[in-house]
Design an enzyme around this catalytic site. Structure first.
Site, PDB file in Angstrom:
ATOM      1  N   SER A   1       0.832  -1.210   0.000  1.00 57.09           N
ATOM      2  CA  SER A   1       0.000   0.000   0.000  1.00 57.09           C
ATOM      3  C   SER A   1       0.861   1.253   0.000  1.00 57.09           C
ATOM      4  O   SER A   1       0.340   2.365   0.025  1.00 57.09           O
ATOM      5  CB  SER A   1      -0.935   0.000   1.217  1.00 57.09           C
TER       6      SER A   1
ATOM      7  N   THR B   1     -40.626  26.252  -9.755  1.00 59.68           N
ATOM      8  CA  THR B   1     -40.896  24.870  -9.363  1.00 59.68           C
ATOM      9  C   THR B   1     -41.032  24.127 -10.687  1.00 59.68           C
ATOM     10  O   THR B   1     -41.506  24.711 -11.676  1.00 59.68           O
ATOM     11  CB  THR B   1     -42.195  24.724  -8.538  1.00 59.68           C
ATOM     12  N   HIS B   2     -40.581  22.899 -10.723  1.00 60.08           N
ATOM     13  CA  HIS B   2     -40.549  22.119 -11.980  1.00 60.08           C
ATOM     14  C   HIS B   2     -39.758  22.841 -13.067  1.00 60.08           C
ATOM     15  O   HIS B   2     -40.001  22.620 -14.251  1.00 60.08           O
ATOM     16  CB  HIS B   2     -41.964  21.834 -12.507  1.00 60.08           C
TER      17      HIS B   2
ATOM     18  N   SER C   1     -13.788  27.957 -26.354  1.00 67.53           N
ATOM     19  CA  SER C   1     -13.814  26.782 -27.219  1.00 67.53           C
ATOM     20  C   SER C   1     -12.715  26.945 -28.253  1.00 67.53           C
ATOM     21  O   SER C   1     -12.454  28.047 -28.731  1.00 67.53           O
ATOM     22  CB  SER C   1     -15.172  26.689 -27.910  1.00 67.53           C
TER      23      SER C   1
ATOM     24  N   LYS D   1     -17.782  31.177 -27.793  1.00 68.16           N
ATOM     25  CA  LYS D   1     -18.150  30.411 -26.607  1.00 68.16           C
ATOM     26  C   LYS D   1     -17.383  30.820 -25.353  1.00 68.16           C
ATOM     27  O   LYS D   1     -16.210  31.129 -25.381  1.00 68.16           O
ATOM     28  CB  LYS D   1     -17.876  28.908 -26.852  1.00 68.16           C
TER      29      LYS D   1
ATOM     30  N   ASN E   1     -17.401  28.832 -21.760  1.00 66.58           N
ATOM     31  CA  ASN E   1     -17.995  27.640 -21.146  1.00 66.58           C
ATOM     32  C   ASN E   1     -17.829  27.619 -19.628  1.00 66.58           C
ATOM     33  O   ASN E   1     -16.774  27.979 -19.118  1.00 66.58           O
ATOM     34  CB  ASN E   1     -17.359  26.382 -21.738  1.00 66.58           C
TER      35      ASN E   1
ATOM     36  N   GLU F   1     -19.370  22.674 -14.449  1.00 71.08           N
ATOM     37  CA  GLU F   1     -19.633  21.323 -14.972  1.00 71.08           C
ATOM     38  C   GLU F   1     -18.805  20.278 -14.236  1.00 71.08           C
ATOM     39  O   GLU F   1     -19.276  19.184 -13.932  1.00 71.08           O
ATOM     40  CB  GLU F   1     -19.332  21.273 -16.468  1.00 71.08           C
TER      41      GLU F   1
ATOM     42  N   TYR G   1      -9.513  -6.902  12.386  1.00 72.52           N
ATOM     43  CA  TYR G   1      -8.899  -6.390  11.163  1.00 72.52           C
ATOM     44  C   TYR G   1      -8.846  -7.454  10.076  1.00 72.52           C
ATOM     45  O   TYR G   1      -8.547  -8.613  10.343  1.00 72.52           O
ATOM     46  CB  TYR G   1      -7.467  -5.895  11.461  1.00 72.52           C
TER      47      TYR G   1
ATOM     48  N   GLN H   1      -7.381  -2.377   3.880  1.00 75.42           N
ATOM     49  CA  GLN H   1      -6.359  -1.567   3.218  1.00 75.42           C
ATOM     50  C   GLN H   1      -6.950  -0.839   1.999  1.00 75.42           C
ATOM     51  O   GLN H   1      -6.409   0.154   1.534  1.00 75.42           O
ATOM     52  CB  GLN H   1      -5.190  -2.463   2.796  1.00 75.42           C
TER      53      GLN H   1
HETATM   54  N1  ARG Z   1      -1.105  -1.498   5.162  1.00 70.97           N
HETATM   55  C1  ARG Z   1      -2.078  -2.019   6.063  1.00 70.97           C
HETATM   56  C2  ARG Z   1      -3.410  -1.310   5.868  1.00 70.97           C
HETATM   57  O1  ARG Z   1      -3.421  -0.309   5.244  1.00 70.97           O
HETATM   58  C3  ARG Z   1      -1.608  -1.834   7.475  1.00 70.97           C
HETATM   59  C4  ARG Z   1      -2.145  -2.835   8.442  1.00 70.97           C
HETATM   60  C5  ARG Z   1      -1.608  -4.171   8.152  1.00 70.97           C
HETATM   61  N2  ARG Z   1      -1.896  -5.095   9.173  1.00 70.97           N
HETATM   62  C6  ARG Z   1      -1.704  -6.400   9.019  1.00 70.97           C
HETATM   63  N3  ARG Z   1      -1.980  -7.168   9.992  1.00 70.97           N
HETATM   64  N4  ARG Z   1      -1.283  -6.888   7.877  1.00 70.97           N
HETATM   65  O2  ARG Z   1      -4.435  -1.761   6.299  1.00 70.97           O
END
Ligand code: ARG
Length: 463
Positions: A28, A160-161, A282, A288, A290, A295, A322, A327
């Site tokens: 991660s 309205t509408h 544009s 134009k 825009n 948007e 957990y 993650q």
């Molecule tokens: N990178 C993990 C997360 O974002 C951290 C926690 C990981 N914990 C574990 N027991 N592998 O959730």
């Protein structure tokens, strides 16, 4: 082929390192490096607590706390080498700390786990975003109050509408959005209050046998208290879902206003002129201008709702405590937070810079028999007619005006009398749009005097 060695942070029982694909799906660090400063803040608080409770020595804690500041400056200075093999921000930071200070680094992870660590880091990150959202909403509300105050008595059609209904004031329309963003502000503040409990020290899931002081780390990190159940602490992502749901509702409000600005700035409406700073041209059609910012704000809702739904699906059905599924919480929240803050800032800029075209607004306010209700009300008030009858008489007059291709105030007194013989010339006093809005004095109504009361109320609230 060189055999990969097992992970230095948790690889004791592993003979070989992970497959490259395993490393790719597991890591991660590519995104959770955004929580580097929160991770270091949490670790510094944890180290101080470990020393205060005698779990590690003061000198080890001092080395850890100093070393972590060095790591932070490397990350902030862009010289830090992030490693996918080290999975996430927690292990990247700790591994670098080890290189810098040596053995004491290994004592930092006493009495905690990455499970409470990541929950703490992420909470601190989301909490900062709640604060940013609060500031963004206040700035946006202030921009709207500026428009409302300037145009408290500018008449425009109310719809309205999306059909002309009754005249309202520009200030009143702006203040409708102040109410919406004001509720968003309350939601942000409520959610921030609700989430402000520290997961740190819940450890992997069951708490720890070390004599840690969770109140101390909670206080050091600005939490109101430690969370009261370790299983809940490591498996809770409600704070992120609260964040996304408040973001979703705010984004919905932003999209409604953005849509109105798109309509209002069109050549057909010409209610507002958006500033050049928030428009684009544009490449092929020179005439134009825009409303791109509006948007894009309208469209950002999609990503924010997507994140909300996405994280809900990640969390749905997860057993305690957990699981690695969790993650998958971060990227969606990061993206939604960026989109939300940017959309609010862009809207604030557009609101500050836009010009209401008072003449177009006024002309449109008077068209479409917008004062028909005023006529009916007059019949009730002055002639004592039941409202249903007055509604009918007014309907005949609208049909008559439609036939004569004119507006209600353009009818003659004879026309009026043809619908009801007791109508007098006084009726014309209520048919002007300005008279119409001035008369809507009920609390929260569109009368300029009421709008000014609400502007003052909001200024006091924000003081
Ligand atoms: N990178 C993990 C997360 O974002 C951290 C926690 C990981 N914990 C574990 N027991 N592998 O959730």
């Amino acid at each position: 082929m060189t055999k990969k060695t097992s992970n230095t942070m948790w690889g004791g029982r592993f003979a070989a390192g992970p497959d490259a694909i395993m490393e790719a799906i597991n890591a991660s660090i590519g995104f959770d490096q955004r929580m580097a400063s929160q991770d270091i803040e949490g670790s510094r608080a944890h180290a101080a607590m470990l020393a205060a409770t005698g779990i590690i020595t003061d000198s080890d804690a001092e080395a850890i706390r100093e070393g972590l500041l060095t790591v932070l400056s490397e990350i902030e200075g862009g010289t830090f080498q992030f490693s996918t093999a080290l999975e996430d921000i927690h292990m990247n930071v700790e591994s670098r700390l080890k290189e810098i200070i040596g053995e004491p680094a290994g004592r930092l992870h006493t009495g905690r786990s990455r499970n409470d660590q990541v929950a703490t880091d992420f909470k601190l990150w989301v909490r900062d975003q709640f604060d940013a959202a609060e500031a963004g909403l206040i700035a946006l509300i202030q921009a709207l109050l500026g428009q409302a105050e300037a145009g408290a008595d500018w008449v425009m059609p109310g719809f309205t509408h999306l059909q002309t209904a009754q005249p309202v004031t520009w200030g009143h329309h702006m203040m409708a959005y102040v109410e919406m963003f004001g509720r968003d502000l309350s939601r942000v503040r409520d959610a921030r209050k609700c989430m402000n409990e520290s997961p740190l020290g819940a450890a992997a899931l069951a708490g720890t046998s070390f004599p840690i002081d969770r109140h101390m780390t909670a206080e050091a990190l600005g939490f109101d208290r430690p969370s009261a159940n370790s299983l809940d602490a490591v498996s809770d992502r409600d704070f992120a879902l609260d964040f996304l749901s408040v973001a979703s509702i705010t984004a919905m409000h932003l999209s409604r206003f953005a849509e109105e600005l798109v309509i209002w700035s069109s050549a057909q409406f010409r209610f507002v002129t958006l500033s050049d700073r928030f428009s684009t041209g544009s490449s092929i059609m020179p005439q134009k201008k825009n409303p791109d910012a509006a948007e894009l704000i309208r469209a950002k809702v999609g990503r924010i709702y997507g994140a909300n739904t996405g994280l809900m699906m990640v969390m749905k059905g997860l057993p305690l405590a957990y699981s690695k599924d969790m993650q998958e919480d971060k990227e969606q929240v990061f993206d939604a937070a960026d989109s939300w803050m940017l959309a609010m800032a862009a809207m604030e800029g557009m609101v500050k810079d836009m010009t209401a075209n008072r003449d177009s607004l006024k002309a449109a306010a008077g068209s479409g028999f917008s004062t028909a209700t005023d006529l009916a009300d007059w019949l009730v008030r002055v002639l004592g007619m039941p409202f249903r009858d007055a509604h009918h008489v007014t309907g005949t007059l609208v049909a008559l005006a439609e036939n004569k291709d004119c507006d209600l105030p353009d009818l003659t007194l004879e026309d009026m009398k043809s619908a009801h013989e007791h109508i007098t010339a006084e009726v014309f006093d209520v048919l002007g749009v300005q008279n119409s809005v001035d008369s809507r004095m009920s609390y929260g109504g569109t009368a300029p005097a009421q709008v000014r009361i609400q502007v003052r109320r909001w200024k006091d609230i924000l003081k």
